[in-house]
Design a protein around this motif. Structure first.
Motif, PDB file in Angstrom:
ATOM      1  N   UNK A  39      45.034  40.895  44.964  1.00  0.00           N
ATOM      2  CA  UNK A  39      45.389  40.120  43.096  1.00  0.00           C
ATOM      3  C   UNK A  39      45.814  41.215  42.745  1.00  0.00           C
ATOM      4  N   UNK A  40      47.547  41.466  42.143  1.00  0.00           N
ATOM      5  CA  UNK A  40      48.161  41.949  40.905  1.00  0.00           C
ATOM      6  C   UNK A  40      47.734  41.786  40.243  1.00  0.00           C
ATOM      7  N   UNK A  41      47.931  42.836  39.019  1.00  0.00           N
ATOM      8  CA  UNK A  41      47.647  42.552  37.608  1.00  0.00           C
ATOM      9  C   UNK A  41      46.407  42.829  37.086  1.00  0.00           C
ATOM     10  N   UNK A  42      46.095  42.886  35.663  1.00  0.00           N
ATOM     11  CA  UNK A  42      47.344  42.650  34.502  1.00  0.00           C
ATOM     12  C   UNK A  42      48.148  43.453  34.400  1.00  0.00           C
ATOM     13  N   UNK A  43      49.412  43.124  34.310  1.00  0.00           N
ATOM     14  CA  UNK A  43      50.758  44.217  34.142  1.00  0.00           C
ATOM     15  C   UNK A  43      50.404  44.926  33.434  1.00  0.00           C
ATOM     16  N   UNK A  44      50.258  44.808  32.323  1.00  0.00           N
ATOM     17  CA  UNK A  44      50.510  46.176  31.339  1.00  0.00           C
ATOM     18  C   UNK A  44      49.770  47.317  31.717  1.00  0.00           C
ATOM     19  N   UNK A  45      49.196  47.828  32.096  1.00  0.00           N
ATOM     20  CA  UNK A  45      48.499  48.354  33.269  1.00  0.00           C
ATOM     21  C   UNK A  45      49.965  49.561  34.110  1.00  0.00           C
ATOM     22  N   UNK A  46      50.949  48.728  34.559  1.00  0.00           N
ATOM     23  CA  UNK A  46      51.309  49.541  35.225  1.00  0.00           C
ATOM     24  C   UNK A  46      51.293  48.424  36.940  1.00  0.00           C
ATOM     25  N   UNK A  47      51.763  49.307  37.856  1.00  0.00           N
ATOM     26  CA  UNK A  47      50.960  48.642  39.432  1.00  0.00           C
ATOM     27  C   UNK A  47      49.682  48.578  39.493  1.00  0.00           C
ATOM     28  N   UNK A  48      48.529  47.297  39.515  1.00  0.00           N
ATOM     29  CA  UNK A  48      48.007  48.230  39.535  1.00  0.00           C
ATOM     30  C   UNK A  48      46.775  46.196  40.424  1.00  0.00           C
ATOM     31  N   UNK A  49      45.736  46.749  41.337  1.00  0.00           N
ATOM     32  CA  UNK A  49      46.039  45.358  41.740  1.00  0.00           C
ATOM     33  C   UNK A  49      44.207  45.139  41.855  1.00  0.00           C
ATOM     34  N   UNK A  50      43.665  44.001  41.515  1.00  0.00           N
ATOM     35  CA  UNK A  50      41.990  43.471  41.182  1.00  0.00           C
ATOM     36  C   UNK A  50      41.350  43.442  43.512  1.00  0.00           C
ATOM     37  N   UNK A  51      40.436  44.119  43.380  1.00  0.00           N
ATOM     38  CA  UNK A  51      39.655  43.774  44.845  1.00  0.00           C
ATOM     39  C   UNK A  51      39.505  42.664  44.780  1.00  0.00           C
ATOM     40  N   UNK A  52      38.792  42.062  45.750  1.00  0.00           N
ATOM     41  CA  UNK A  52      37.910  40.641  46.059  1.00  0.00           C
ATOM     42  C   UNK A  52      37.302  41.190  47.179  1.00  0.00           C
ATOM     43  N   UNK A  53      36.405  40.317  47.663  1.00  0.00           N
ATOM     44  CA  UNK A  53      35.248  39.885  48.205  1.00  0.00           C
ATOM     45  C   UNK A  53      35.120  38.549  48.183  1.00  0.00           C
ATOM     46  N   UNK A  54      34.970  37.677  49.026  1.00  0.00           N
ATOM     47  CA  UNK A  54      34.757  36.680  49.453  1.00  0.00           C
ATOM     48  C   UNK A  54      34.973  35.442  47.649  1.00  0.00           C
ATOM     49  N   UNK A  55      36.713  36.399  47.785  1.00  0.00           N
ATOM     50  CA  UNK A  55      37.516  34.992  46.785  1.00  0.00           C
ATOM     51  C   UNK A  55      36.875  35.973  45.400  1.00  0.00           C
ATOM     52  N   UNK A  56      35.851  36.637  44.979  1.00  0.00           N
ATOM     53  CA  UNK A  56      35.379  36.972  43.592  1.00  0.00           C
ATOM     54  C   UNK A  56      36.215  38.825  43.121  1.00  0.00           C
ATOM     55  N   UNK A  57      36.520  38.776  41.761  1.00  0.00           N
ATOM     56  CA  UNK A  57      36.897  39.960  41.862  1.00  0.00           C
ATOM     57  C   UNK A  57      35.376  41.419  41.746  1.00  0.00           C
ATOM     58  N   UNK A  58      35.360  42.365  42.273  1.00  0.00           N
ATOM     59  CA  UNK A  58      34.611  43.555  42.303  1.00  0.00           C
ATOM     60  C   UNK A  58      35.083  45.301  41.777  1.00  0.00           C
TER      61      UNK A  58
END
Length: 257
Positions: A39-58
């Motif tokens: 999922x994308x963001x946060x935007x202040x960090x430039x292009x950045x995504x958070x990786x998820x497993x089973x809907x939970x950020x890792x």
């Protein structure tokens, strides 16, 4: 689990993040290896995504600006209740604050720092984002270890800044200090002497859980990465040290339970 239960004690690794040149290709590598979705963001960090497993950020992956020729490396973030105060303490104890402290949207407040031996780490003051929400299953970060020449000076730095209790492994040929908080191990410092890679210097190593280290190591190669230390039996499980296609080094481990 409640947000309060997820919130880590100050000094506990709570997040790992990787800054790379090719965000899309790196996402594909880790998605294939660990099954991550993004999922994308946060935007202040430039292009950045958070990786998820089973809907939970890792974990997080961001893109370096084109003009920044920095080595790509997994960076652990240690929890803090006050990023600004911790940043000042880092400076006064001989470390460096390279970026921040700054706000990352509503997620929290962060800074990128380095310790007196030059190993890079982050600090994270949680707001909406408390850090990794899943651990102990394949594809999640399970341990962080500082690899350096010798442990004594730099372990005292983390003790001074974060209040870690130090537990040294007494051995003539193994220089290893576990950092504890409230009586439980949260990370470690491993002194490797002259075995420290000249091209990398002191650095933090992130360990990711996998079900099959031998199969995962082969998959790393198939996906364009390479194996640095082949699968072997360690004190806490079977593990291998590998690098992704951009050279970011990490350890895969099947933890003995």
């Amino acid at each position: 689990m409640t947000e309060q239960a997820l919130r880590r004690s100050p000094g506990t690794p709570c997040w790992v993040s990787l800054m790379v040149h090719g965000l899309t290709t790196t996402q594909e590598f880790y998605s294939s290896l660990f099954g991550w979705e993004y999922v994308p963001g946060p935007g202040q960090l430039g292009p950045y995504v958070r990786a998820r497993l089973d809907g939970k950020e890792v974990a997080g992956i961001g893109q370096l600006p084109p003009d920044r020729h920095l080595p790509t490396a997994w960076t652990p973030y240690l929890a803090t209740d006050d990023a600004d105060t911790t940043a000042e303490l880092i400076r006064s104890c001989g470390g460096t604050v390279a970026v921040g402290p700054l706000d990352a949207d509503h997620a929290g407040r962060m800074a990128i720092c380095s310790d007196p031996v030059g190993a890079v780490f982050g600090i994270w003051q949680a707001s909406a984002h408390v850090g990794s929400r899943l651990t102990g299953v394949p594809g999640t970060p399970v341990w962080n270890e500082l690899v350096t020449q010798e442990t004594s000076t730099v372990a005292k730095f983390y003790q001074s800044v974060f209040g870690h209790e130090l537990e040294a492994l007494v051995s003539a040929d193994f220089d290893y200090v576990t950092l504890h908080l409230e009586g439980r191990p949260v990370c470690a410092v491993h002194g490797v002497g002259r075995a420290l890679p000249h091209d990398r210097g002191a650095h933090w190593m992130t360990y990711f859980e996998v079900a099959d280290p031998d199969g995962a190591a082969r998959q790393v190669v198939d996906l364009g990465g390479h194996v640095i230390q082949p699968p072997r039996e360690g004190a806490s499980g079977r593990l291998a040290t590998v690098a992704d296609p951009e050279g970011a080094v990490f350890t895969i481990i099947r933890t003995e339970r």
